[in-house]
Design an enzyme around this catalytic site. Structure first.
Site, PDB file in Angstrom:
ATOM      1  N   SER A 120       0.836  -1.203   0.000  1.00 20.85           N
ATOM      2  CA  SER A 120       0.000   0.000   0.000  1.00 20.85           C
ATOM      3  C   SER A 120       0.874   1.257   0.000  1.00 20.85           C
ATOM      4  O   SER A 120       1.622   1.482  -0.952  1.00 20.85           O
ATOM      5  CB  SER A 120      -0.964  -0.060   1.181  1.00 20.85           C
ATOM      6  OG  SER A 120      -1.993   0.879   1.015  1.00 20.85           O
TER       7      SER A 120
ATOM      8  N   ASP B   9     -10.329  -5.516  -2.749  1.00 26.27           N
ATOM      9  CA  ASP B   9      -9.649  -4.476  -1.975  1.00 26.27           C
ATOM     10  C   ASP B   9     -10.493  -3.205  -2.028  1.00 26.27           C
ATOM     11  O   ASP B   9     -10.702  -2.632  -3.106  1.00 26.27           O
ATOM     12  CB  ASP B   9      -8.261  -4.253  -2.603  1.00 26.27           C
ATOM     13  CG  ASP B   9      -7.392  -3.287  -1.837  1.00 26.27           C
ATOM     14  OD1 ASP B   9      -7.931  -2.340  -1.239  1.00 26.27           O
ATOM     15  OD2 ASP B   9      -6.166  -3.475  -1.837  1.00 26.27           O
TER      16      ASP B   9
ATOM     17  N   HIS C  84      -7.508  -5.901   1.303  1.00 28.91           N
ATOM     18  CA  HIS C  84      -6.279  -5.095   1.390  1.00 28.91           C
ATOM     19  C   HIS C  84      -5.349  -5.543   2.522  1.00 28.91           C
ATOM     20  O   HIS C  84      -4.252  -5.021   2.655  1.00 28.91           O
ATOM     21  CB  HIS C  84      -6.673  -3.628   1.620  1.00 28.91           C
ATOM     22  CG  HIS C  84      -5.568  -2.647   1.367  1.00 28.91           C
ATOM     23  ND1 HIS C  84      -4.944  -2.512   0.146  1.00 28.91           N
ATOM     24  CD2 HIS C  84      -4.971  -1.742   2.184  1.00 28.91           C
ATOM     25  CE1 HIS C  84      -4.012  -1.565   0.222  1.00 28.91           C
ATOM     26  NE2 HIS C  84      -3.998  -1.076   1.446  1.00 28.91           N
TER      27      HIS C  84
HETATM   28  N1  LIG Z   1      -8.217   3.037   9.298  1.00 29.97           N
HETATM   29  C1  LIG Z   1      -7.816   1.721   9.532  1.00 29.97           C
HETATM   30  C2  LIG Z   1      -7.200   1.115   8.281  1.00 29.97           C
HETATM   31  C3  LIG Z   1      -5.758   1.356   8.063  1.00 29.97           C
HETATM   32  C4  LIG Z   1      -5.205   0.357   7.069  1.00 29.97           C
HETATM   33  O1  LIG Z   1      -5.927  -0.338   6.392  1.00 29.97           O
HETATM   34  N2  LIG Z   1      -3.888   0.273   6.991  1.00 29.97           N
HETATM   35  C5  LIG Z   1      -3.298  -0.708   6.125  1.00 29.97           C
HETATM   36  C6  LIG Z   1      -2.402  -0.041   5.146  1.00 29.97           C
HETATM   37  S1  LIG Z   1      -3.371   1.082   4.129  1.00 29.97           S
HETATM   38  C7  LIG Z   1      -2.230   1.808   3.070  1.00 29.97           C
HETATM   39  O2  LIG Z   1      -1.130   2.108   3.315  1.00 29.97           O
HETATM   40  C8  LIG Z   1      -2.532  -1.716   6.951  1.00 29.97           C
HETATM   41  O3  LIG Z   1      -1.587  -2.315   6.505  1.00 29.97           O
HETATM   42  N3  LIG Z   1      -2.994  -1.885   8.190  1.00 29.97           N
HETATM   43  C9  LIG Z   1      -2.347  -2.763   9.136  1.00 29.97           C
HETATM   44  C10 LIG Z   1      -3.031  -4.079   9.297  1.00 29.97           C
HETATM   45  O4  LIG Z   1      -2.639  -4.813  10.216  1.00 29.97           O
HETATM   46  O5  LIG Z   1      -3.912  -4.422   8.489  1.00 29.97           O
HETATM   47  C11 LIG Z   1      -6.945   1.640  10.754  1.00 29.97           C
HETATM   48  O6  LIG Z   1      -6.725   2.674  11.363  1.00 29.97           O
HETATM   49  O7  LIG Z   1      -6.524   0.538  11.120  1.00 29.97           O
END
Ligand SMILES: N[C@@H](CCC(=O)N[C@@H](CSC=O)C(=O)NCC(=O)O)C(=O)O
Length: 286
Positions: A152, A230, A263
């Site tokens: 991401s 996603d 995602h």
């Molecule tokens: N708002 C949510 C979602 C944040 C989120 O999806 N982060 C992703 C990366 S998005 C793009 O860079 C991520 O990798 N999260 C970590 C995980 O463990 O999934 C929030 O605050 O969590």
């Protein structure tokens, strides 16, 4: 040779290698930074190829190591894994902790040019200079066999840093990267604060715009995996922009689209083995 003092926070035996967490006073960032490394068993006998993983928004140096399941395959191929944090922490910039997609946890792997962000938000220099030197001098990483991947925001970081530092990185891949950050809401928000209102400066950190100006920069190809369930795909990630740029640049690209995958790290862990094998082959680890 790095002269930095590394504080070992914890170490854990893992697939006959070692998972380690470090903290150090970063001279580039001007604040304490944390990072994690996985040392495969082969590192006991000498320098090993290195794979950097750049994580996404809200993540830390721990997220990838505890969720991606990469160590099993890194041990098999003899790859060192390195995961930096995703931003400086405690920089004191107004608003840095207000939103999950901006400021802390959202450094976007660039060197900010705009005050107050430019003082500490220097993740590109931190990774390509300071952390690169640490893992190849204080730790047993082979400086001439280094690859980079990420997810991401970190997928954007991998595609951009590989293009901006082709002498450092021999191989590059990404999971669900933000393919053209200067043309999506996450990137527009970050770039306008970190790089200023002049969109021409944004092109230096846009993987697709950089690729459009290149000529087959990675002849061994680039691997990108993308889940089709996603939720960020159409508005934020926009892989079609990178596909078009690679076609224009005659850059070999393997873009794999996966029905039903979202995602998160369940998606990443499913295809982690393929990325480790992809880098291992290009870094001469197999
Ligand atoms: N708002 C949510 C979602 C944040 C989120 O999806 N982060 C992703 C990366 S998005 C793009 O860079 C991520 O990798 N999260 C970590 C995980 O463990 O999934 C929030 O605050 O969590």
């Amino acid at each position: 040779m790095s002269q930095e003092v590394l504080e070992l926070l914890s170490q854990h035996r893992c697939f006959d290698g070692e998972q380690r967490y470090y903290r150090h006073e970063s001279s580039v960032i001007g604040l304490p930074m944390r990072f994690s490394v996985y040392l495969p068993p082969q590192a006991q006998d000498g320098p090993v190829p290195v794979l950097f993983f750049l994580a996404g928004l809200t993540c830390t140096e721990e997220t990838f190591m505890i969720k991606a399941g990469a160590q099993r395959f890194a041990a098999q191929y003899g790859l060192m894994l390195v995961a930096p944090d995703t931003s400086p922490r405690g920089a004191g910039c107004p608003g840095e902790d207000d939103d999950w997609d901006f400021g802390t946890g959202a450094g976007f792997y660039l060197d900010a040019t705009q005050s107050p962000w430019s003082k500490h938000y220097r993740m590109e220099s931190y990774i390509t200079q300071e952390l690169f030197a640490i893992v190849t001098s204080a730790l047993p990483g082979n400086a001439s066999c280094v690859g980079i991947t990420g997810h991401s925001m970190g997928g954007h970081g991998a595609l951009v840093l590989a293009q901006r530092h082709p002498k450092l990185f021999e191989s590059v891949s990404a999971f669900a990267p933000i393919a053209t950050p200067s043309r999506c809401p996450w990137g527009e928000k970050a770039f306008s604060a970190y790089l200023g209102k002049d969109r021409q400066a944004w092109a230096n950190y846009d993987a697709s715009l950089l690729m459009e100006q290149s000529q087959n920069p990675f002849p061994k190809g680039i691997l990108v995996d993308q889940g089709l369930a996603d939720g960020f795909l159409e508005e934020q990630l926009r892989p079609e922009a990178f596909v078009a740029a690679c076609a224009q640049a005659q850059q070999p690209l393997i873009l794999r689209k996966h029905e039903g995958y979202d995602h998160g790290y369940y998606f990443i862990s499913t295809f982690m083995k393929d990325h480790i094998a992809f880098h291992a082959e290009r870094l001469g680890a197999v």
